[in-house]
Motif scaffolding. Structure first.
Motif, PDB file in Angstrom:
ATOM      1  N   VAL A 156       8.687 -26.823  11.914  1.00  0.00           N
ATOM      2  CA  VAL A 156       7.431 -26.075  12.045  1.00  0.00           C
ATOM      3  C   VAL A 156       7.225 -25.626  13.484  1.00  0.00           C
ATOM      4  N   LEU A 157       7.508 -26.485  14.437  1.00  0.00           N
ATOM      5  CA  LEU A 157       7.377 -26.094  15.845  1.00  0.00           C
ATOM      6  C   LEU A 157       8.335 -24.960  16.188  1.00  0.00           C
ATOM      7  N   ASP A 158       9.537 -24.997  15.625  1.00  0.00           N
ATOM      8  CA  ASP A 158      10.484 -23.897  15.826  1.00  0.00           C
ATOM      9  C   ASP A 158       9.918 -22.597  15.239  1.00  0.00           C
ATOM     10  N   ALA A 159       9.270 -22.715  14.075  1.00  0.00           N
ATOM     11  CA  ALA A 159       8.676 -21.535  13.444  1.00  0.00           C
ATOM     12  C   ALA A 159       7.533 -20.989  14.285  1.00  0.00           C
ATOM     13  N   LEU A 160       6.696 -21.879  14.830  1.00  0.00           N
ATOM     14  CA  LEU A 160       5.590 -21.435  15.679  1.00  0.00           C
ATOM     15  C   LEU A 160       6.112 -20.797  16.968  1.00  0.00           C
ATOM     16  N   GLU A 161       7.237 -21.297  17.457  1.00  0.00           N
ATOM     17  CA  GLU A 161       7.872 -20.663  18.614  1.00  0.00           C
ATOM     18  C   GLU A 161       8.326 -19.251  18.258  1.00  0.00           C
ATOM     19  N   HIS A 162       8.933 -19.121  17.071  1.00  0.00           N
ATOM     20  CA  HIS A 162       9.394 -17.814  16.613  1.00  0.00           C
ATOM     21  C   HIS A 162       8.229 -16.840  16.468  1.00  0.00           C
ATOM     22  N   LEU A 163       7.072 -17.357  16.087  1.00  0.00           N
ATOM     23  CA  LEU A 163       5.885 -16.520  15.897  1.00  0.00           C
ATOM     24  C   LEU A 163       5.146 -16.250  17.202  1.00  0.00           C
ATOM     25  N   GLY A 164       5.634 -16.841  18.297  1.00  0.00           N
ATOM     26  CA  GLY A 164       5.032 -16.576  19.596  1.00  0.00           C
ATOM     27  C   GLY A 164       3.804 -17.406  19.895  1.00  0.00           C
ATOM     28  N   LEU A 165       3.629 -18.518  19.187  1.00  0.00           N
ATOM     29  CA  LEU A 165       2.451 -19.360  19.399  1.00  0.00           C
ATOM     30  C   LEU A 165       2.714 -20.505  20.361  1.00  0.00           C
ATOM     31  N   VAL A 166       3.958 -20.968  20.416  1.00  0.00           N
ATOM     32  CA  VAL A 166       4.300 -22.053  21.329  1.00  0.00           C
ATOM     33  C   VAL A 166       5.575 -21.699  22.074  1.00  0.00           C
ATOM     34  N   SER A 167       5.794 -22.407  23.186  1.00  0.00           N
ATOM     35  CA  SER A 167       6.975 -22.137  24.001  1.00  0.00           C
ATOM     36  C   SER A 167       8.189 -22.874  23.457  1.00  0.00           C
ATOM     37  N   ALA A 168       9.330 -22.530  23.989  1.00  0.00           N
ATOM     38  CA  ALA A 168      10.540 -23.301  23.694  1.00  0.00           C
ATOM     39  C   ALA A 168      10.396 -24.667  24.354  1.00  0.00           C
ATOM     40  N   PRO A 169      11.059 -25.690  23.833  1.00  0.00           N
ATOM     41  CA  PRO A 169      10.935 -27.019  24.433  1.00  0.00           C
ATOM     42  C   PRO A 169      11.507 -27.058  25.848  1.00  0.00           C
ATOM     43  N   ALA A 170      10.795 -27.739  26.729  1.00  0.00           N
ATOM     44  CA  ALA A 170      11.266 -27.909  28.101  1.00  0.00           C
ATOM     45  C   ALA A 170      12.358 -28.982  28.132  1.00  0.00           C
ATOM     46  N   ALA A 171      12.824 -29.285  29.317  1.00  0.00           N
ATOM     47  CA  ALA A 171      13.888 -30.271  29.447  1.00  0.00           C
ATOM     48  C   ALA A 171      13.466 -31.639  28.911  1.00  0.00           C
ATOM     49  N   ASN A 172      12.161 -31.932  29.036  1.00  0.00           N
ATOM     50  CA  ASN A 172      11.659 -33.207  28.532  1.00  0.00           C
ATOM     51  C   ASN A 172      11.255 -33.141  27.057  1.00  0.00           C
ATOM     52  N   GLY A 173      11.490 -31.975  26.422  1.00  0.00           N
ATOM     53  CA  GLY A 173      11.188 -31.824  25.010  1.00  0.00           C
ATOM     54  C   GLY A 173       9.796 -31.333  24.714  1.00  0.00           C
TER      55      GLY A 173
END
Length: 213
Positions: A156-173
């Protein structure tokens, strides 16, 4: 009753049967659809619905949402009254797909994301709303609030990233929320409202599968 998502060959078979009878195909499934089935049905104008154990259907692809809008417009038309036998429903009206009625591209992409993570459109929208409202994009939030598994929360977080709502995970996740509103997602939410009434109005000659007793 299929215990796994409906495959593309099954959707193609329905399309062939409906075409031989000069009808438009409408598919109902409890387990959802595979990505190839979703893509093929959307490309060929086949409306896909997914229903829950209570039998409540939800449109899950653009042709299905277009059908819902057509049904709502038909019900709202002056003098339409309550649907009854003999009244043409939106399917038999032969309404052609059009960019103006299909909604913006983000709507189809949002539906596609919901399909790929195995969630109903309304559920993904609720998750997106919670993430944006609380400005938190954590797996713990999704697991606790929406009873998702760890894998589901990650998808779901990957999907929200794809939709432009959240960023890609940083080095710390960790991820950050990159949007302050889900206004651009409300088209999907509105299109799924009153689904039960609209589906009854726009019922196809191909009967939906019944949920298990």
């Amino acid at each position: 009753m299929e215990g796994s998502p409906t495959s593309r060959p099954t959707v193609q078979q329905l399309h062939g049967v409906a075409g031989s009878r000069n009808k438009k195909a409408v598919f109902f499934s409890l387990a959802g659809y595979t990505p190839p089935a979703f893509d093929w049905a959307s490309e060929h104008g086949i409306a896909l619905f997914q229903y829950d154990l209570q039998g409540t259907p939800t449109p899950v692809n653009p042709p299905a949402q277009q059908l819902m809008r057509a049904a709502d417009a038909h019900l709202a038309a002056p003098g339409s009254g309550t649907p009854h036998a003999g009244v043409d429903h939106p399917l038999s009206l032969g309404l052609p797909p059009s960019p103006s009625s299909a909604g913006p591209a983000h709507e189809a992409e949002f539906i596609r994301c919901a399909q790929r993570v195995g969630l109903r459109v309304e559920t993904l929208h609720d998750i997106a709303q919670a993430v944006v409202t609380e400005q938190r994009a954590t797996m713990v939030l999704l697991q606790q609030r929406f009873s998702l598994t760890r894998r589901q929360a990650r998808d779901v977080l990957d999907a929200l990233e794809h939709l432009g709502l959240v960023s890609a995970p940083a080095a710390n996740g960790r991820r950050t929320v990159t949007s302050t509103s889900t206004t651009h997602l409300q088209a999907s939410d509105a299109a799924t409202s009153n689904s039960s009434t609209a589906v009854r109005t726009a019922s196809s000659s191909v009967k939906p599968r019944q949920p298990p007793k």
